[in-house]
Structures are given as structure tokens and as C-alpha cells.
Design an enzyme around this catalytic site. Structure first.
Site, PDB file in Angstrom:
ATOM      1  N   HIS A  42     -36.151  16.624  18.883  1.00  0.00           N
ATOM      2  CA  HIS A  42     -36.112  15.463  17.987  1.00  0.00           C
ATOM      3  C   HIS A  42     -36.729  15.849  16.644  1.00  0.00           C
ATOM      4  CE1 HIS A  42     -36.524  11.290  16.620  1.00  0.00           C
ATOM      5  NE2 HIS A  42     -37.740  11.628  16.230  1.00  0.00           N
ATOM      6  N   GLY A  98       3.047  16.217  10.854  1.00  0.00           N
ATOM      7  CA  GLY A  98       3.115  17.107  12.003  1.00  0.00           C
ATOM      8  C   GLY A  98       3.597  18.494  11.639  1.00  0.00           C
ATOM      9  N   ARG A  99       3.800  19.308  12.652  1.00  0.00           N
ATOM     10  CA  ARG A  99       4.179  20.692  12.449  1.00  0.00           C
ATOM     11  C   ARG A  99       5.505  20.997  13.136  1.00  0.00           C
ATOM     12  NH1 ARG A  99      -1.558  23.459  14.304  1.00  0.00           N
ATOM     13  NH2 ARG A  99      -2.872  22.554  12.674  1.00  0.00           N
ATOM     14  N   ASP A 116       0.385  28.450  18.659  1.00  0.00           N
ATOM     15  CA  ASP A 116       1.192  27.380  18.065  1.00  0.00           C
ATOM     16  C   ASP A 116       2.685  27.571  18.281  1.00  0.00           C
ATOM     17  OD1 ASP A 116      -1.302  26.726  17.196  1.00  0.00           O
ATOM     18  OD2 ASP A 116      -0.818  26.663  15.062  1.00  0.00           O
ATOM     19  N   ALA A 152      -6.671  26.703  17.013  1.00  0.00           N
ATOM     20  CA  ALA A 152      -6.979  28.133  16.955  1.00  0.00           C
ATOM     21  C   ALA A 152      -7.770  28.600  18.172  1.00  0.00           C
ATOM     22  CB  ALA A 152      -7.750  28.452  15.675  1.00  0.00           C
TER      23      ALA A 152
END
Length: 216
Positions: free
Chosen positions: A190, A18-19, A58, A66
Site C-alpha cells: 500500500h 476491424g482487420r 493474426d 501479439a
């Protein structure tokens, strides 16, 4: 079932735990806004405890992506200029750039259930998708979550090639309030990965022709 032991040899092990916020030396003494576990605490307008000081991205915690920070920045500037922001900050797609890629947006079936929302699920195995076979990506899928009452799309989860691009189709459909019928009736080129979105919507409605029929 009983867990089996396995031995895996590797040159290196990457541990991602984690941060955390890097705000320790960001402010002068006596001029720091209120923090929450190191992150800058902001209100619904992204204003900190210091009037006129705003924070986005953040450093505020929460969704740390971002594109979310960029959208927050646009919304904040528009507000400060007296405009009405158009960005839908409640619909933020998330992507993992593995092979195949992983992406999601909105609610999954369990989250919808926890909110008391009855759902209609469409899941398409990419083993029947020509582009997936051509690129030899192996097992993968697209899953769409619709409301059972009006068939509006409320979530999507994807593990497939180009998932980081395809999730934008689902996000756009959610912003526009599109339904399973809307997606199922759309003609996709397709062979492409994108046509699997239409296949998943058709499967939710029981009209898919490239999936094994399942009991409902």
C-alpha cells in the site's frame, strides 16, 4: 429513456472497422493453403491444409494479439521438437491502452451464466484506492468473477490505472486455480493499484472493509 442529441466538435474522426487478412499475394499460384475469409485455415495443431505448413498469429484470424501469437509460436515449436507445451492458450488477457486502461481475461458474469456456471462476484470501486486518488484517474473499478461452488477465479474485468499489468495477476491466479479466499488473504503493498484485487476478492466474500455493504 429518450436519447438526447449532442453536438461534438473535433478536428478529426478515427473510424476503426476491424482487420482483414493481407494474404492476397502471400502465396504463389497453385501453392496456397485453404483460406477462410482471407485468413489461413488451420487445425488444432496450427497446421494448414498443406501438410507441414503451419501458421500462427493474426494471419489465422481469431484472437489477434501479439502476446497470443508469441505464445502460439512457442507452443508450435515445442510440439515440432517433441516437447509438451506449457503455455495456457485458453487464458489470453486482452488490454486497451486508454486512460484509465481496460483489461479482461476469462469469463464475465454473463458469459458464465450462458455456460450454466453460478458465480460469486467481487467488484471494487477504485475511488477507495489510494493510488487511484493520487493519480487522479476518476471513476474506475476491478471486477472478479468466481465460481459459486468452489470459489475459483474464472474471469476478471478491469477499468483502472495499470490494468494492463494487473490483469496478469488475475491470469496467473486462474492458471494456478486460486480462489477468492487465496486472493483475499494475500497481503498487497500500500498504496498500489494491485491491492484492489485483494479488496475485490474480499468484497466477493463479504469481508471487505473499504466498500459499501450491499445486500446479497
Amino acid at each position: 429513456r429518450k436519447e438526447a442529441e449532442a453536438l461534438i466538435q473535433a478536428d478529426q474522426v478515427l473510424i476503426a472497422t476491424g482487420r482483414k487478412a493481407a494474404t492476397a499475394d502471400l502465396f504463389q499460384e497453385g501453392a496456397a493453403p485453404e483460406l477462410n475469409r482471407g485468413f489461413i485455415a488451420v487445425n488444432s495443431q496450427n497446421e494448414s491444409s498443406i501438410p507441414g505448413v503451419y501458421a500462427i498469429g493474426d494471419v489465422c484470424g481469431g484472437i489477434q494479439l501479439a502476446h497470443y501469437a508469441t505464445a502460439q509460436g512457442r507452443v508450435l515449436v515445442e510440439r515440432l521438437c517433441g516437447l509438451s507445451p506449457q503455455d495456457k492458450l485458453d487464458l489470453i488477457p486482452a488490454c486497451v491502452y486508454t486512460q484509465p486502461e481496460i483489461a479482461s481475461v476469462g469469463l464475465d458474469a454473463n458469459q458464465a451464466k450462458d455456460q450454466g456456471i453460478e458465480t460469486l462476484i467481487g467488484k471494487y470501486s477504485m475511488g477507495g484506492n489510494a493510488k487511484t486518488v493520487i493519480d487522479d484517474l476518476g471513476r474506475s473499478f476491478i471486477k472478479l468473477v468466481f465460481r459459486a461452488d468452489n470459489h475459483q477465479l474464472i474471469g476478471a474485468q478491469m477499468v483502472c490505472g495499470r490494468a494492463s499489468d494487473l490483469i496478469s495477476i488475475a491470469t496467473l491466479a486462474m492458471v494456478g486455480g486460486l480462489t477468492a479466499e487465496d486472493l483475499a488473504s494475500t497481503v498487497f503493498p500500500h498504496p498500489t493499484y494491485a491491492e484492489a484485487i485483494g479488496e475485490a476478492a474480499q468484497e466477493a466474500l463479504g469481508t471487505g472493509v473499504h466498500v459499501m455493504k450491499r445486500k446479497r
